[in-house]
Design a protein around this motif. Structure first.
Motif, mmCIF file in Angstrom:
data_model
loop_
_atom_site.group_PDB
_atom_site.id
_atom_site.type_symbol
_atom_site.label_atom_id
_atom_site.label_comp_id
_atom_site.label_asym_id
_atom_site.label_seq_id
_atom_site.Cartn_x
_atom_site.Cartn_y
_atom_site.Cartn_z
ATOM 1 N N TRP A 1 0.373 14.816 -2.421
ATOM 2 C CA TRP A 1 -0.236 14.367 -3.661
ATOM 3 C C TRP A 1 -1.733 14.184 -3.480
ATOM 4 O O TRP A 1 -2.195 13.537 -2.555
ATOM 5 C CB TRP A 1 0.415 13.057 -4.100
ATOM 6 N N SER B 1 -5.398 12.708 -4.353
ATOM 7 C CA SER B 1 -5.937 11.461 -4.900
ATOM 8 C C SER B 1 -6.910 11.784 -6.037
ATOM 9 O O SER B 1 -7.279 12.941 -6.258
ATOM 10 C CB SER B 1 -6.649 10.666 -3.812
ATOM 11 N N ASN C 1 0.782 -1.239 0.000
ATOM 12 C CA ASN C 1 0.000 0.000 0.000
ATOM 13 C C ASN C 1 0.812 1.288 0.000
ATOM 14 O O ASN C 1 0.243 2.363 0.174
ATOM 15 C CB ASN C 1 -0.929 0.023 1.225
ATOM 16 N N THR C 2 2.115 1.200 -0.153
ATOM 17 C CA THR C 2 2.922 2.416 -0.110
ATOM 18 C C THR C 2 3.942 2.429 -1.241
ATOM 19 O O THR C 2 4.248 1.396 -1.837
ATOM 20 C CB THR C 2 3.682 2.561 1.236
ATOM 21 N N THR C 3 4.453 3.619 -1.493
ATOM 22 C CA THR C 3 5.525 3.791 -2.473
ATOM 23 C C THR C 3 6.470 4.860 -1.965
ATOM 24 O O THR C 3 6.079 5.735 -1.193
ATOM 25 C CB THR C 3 4.965 4.173 -3.858
ATOM 26 N N GLY D 1 -0.986 2.780 -7.806
ATOM 27 C CA GLY D 1 0.459 2.831 -7.979
ATOM 28 C C GLY D 1 1.079 4.210 -7.889
ATOM 29 O O GLY D 1 2.286 4.358 -8.032
ATOM 30 N N GLN D 2 0.281 5.236 -7.638
ATOM 31 C CA GLN D 2 0.786 6.612 -7.552
ATOM 32 C C GLN D 2 0.741 7.094 -6.103
ATOM 33 O O GLN D 2 -0.158 6.724 -5.346
ATOM 34 C CB GLN D 2 -0.067 7.548 -8.429
ATOM 35 N N PRO D 3 1.699 7.949 -5.713
ATOM 36 C CA PRO D 3 1.673 8.462 -4.339
ATOM 37 C C PRO D 3 0.430 9.310 -4.087
ATOM 38 O O PRO D 3 -0.048 9.999 -4.983
ATOM 39 C CB PRO D 3 2.941 9.309 -4.244
ATOM 40 N N TYR E 1 4.914 7.229 0.901
ATOM 41 C CA TYR E 1 3.545 7.703 0.704
ATOM 42 C C TYR E 1 2.608 6.511 0.563
ATOM 43 O O TYR E 1 3.014 5.439 0.100
ATOM 44 C CB TYR E 1 3.422 8.514 -0.594
ATOM 45 N N ASP E 2 1.332 6.727 0.889
ATOM 46 C CA ASP E 2 0.305 5.756 0.521
ATOM 47 C C ASP E 2 0.161 5.801 -0.990
ATOM 48 O O ASP E 2 0.550 6.783 -1.632
ATOM 49 C CB ASP E 2 -1.036 6.117 1.185
ATOM 50 N N THR E 3 -0.400 4.730 -1.557
ATOM 51 C CA THR E 3 -0.567 4.701 -3.014
ATOM 52 C C THR E 3 -2.023 4.528 -3.395
ATOM 53 O O THR E 3 -2.819 3.956 -2.645
ATOM 54 C CB THR E 3 0.234 3.553 -3.658
ATOM 55 N N GLU E 4 -2.315 5.033 -4.573
ATOM 56 C CA GLU E 4 -3.614 4.807 -5.203
ATOM 57 C C GLU E 4 -3.302 4.538 -6.672
ATOM 58 O O GLU E 4 -2.743 5.405 -7.345
ATOM 59 C CB GLU E 4 -4.497 6.043 -5.044
#
Length: 144
Positions: free
Chosen positions: A137, A139, A77-79, A91-93, A86-89
């Motif tokens: 960032w 969402s 769940n992070t990158t 694959g993006q921060p 950061y958390d990801t959504e």
């Protein structure tokens, strides 16, 4: 009692049992009762030590599970971007980063923006580390 103390208590009980097996016919009842009392005491200490060891093992198992859960969460769940996690959504921060100081110590704490201080810098609410300006960032649904 620690594991070493428990093993010592068990060893003491075993040595007293060995002494009892070497008993001769001239051993009187008082000596026999004393040896049985020594065995009982040593075994009681060993039992208490094993209970303590079980508690320590359970606490360590709980800590290991917590750490595995954190590792799994971080992997799924992070990158990492610019040394910040950061958390990801998709694959993006997304959102604010986690404090790298607290992360190194095993906690995932999101940094916060100081809205009253000069420059509106980002700080960790737990360790009070200052990170200056960082990327936040948005969402896809517009949240930070």
């Amino acid at each position: 009692m620690d594991v070493t103390g428990t093993l010592t208590a068990i060893g003491t009980a075993l040595s007293v049992v060995k002494q009892l097996t070497e008993i001769d016919a001239h051993f009187d009842k008082a000596d026999l009762k004393l040896k049985v009392a020594e065995i009982t005491s040593a075994l009681a200490q060993a039992k208490l030590g094993l209970v303590d060891a079980e508690e320590v093992i359970r606490a360590k198992d709980s800590e290991i599970k917590k750490l595995w859960d954190q590792l799994k969460y971080k992997a799924e769940n992070t990158t990492r971007l610019d040394s910040m996690l950061y958390d990801t959504e998709d694959g993006q921060p997304v959102g604010r980063p986690y404090c790298p100081v607290c992360e190194e110590k095993g906690s995932l704490i999101k940094i916060i923006q100081d809205l009253v201080g000069p420059g509106r810098l980002f700080n960790c609410p737990k360790c009070k580390s200052n990170f200056g300006h960082v990327s936040v960032w948005q969402s896809k649904n517009g949240n930070y």
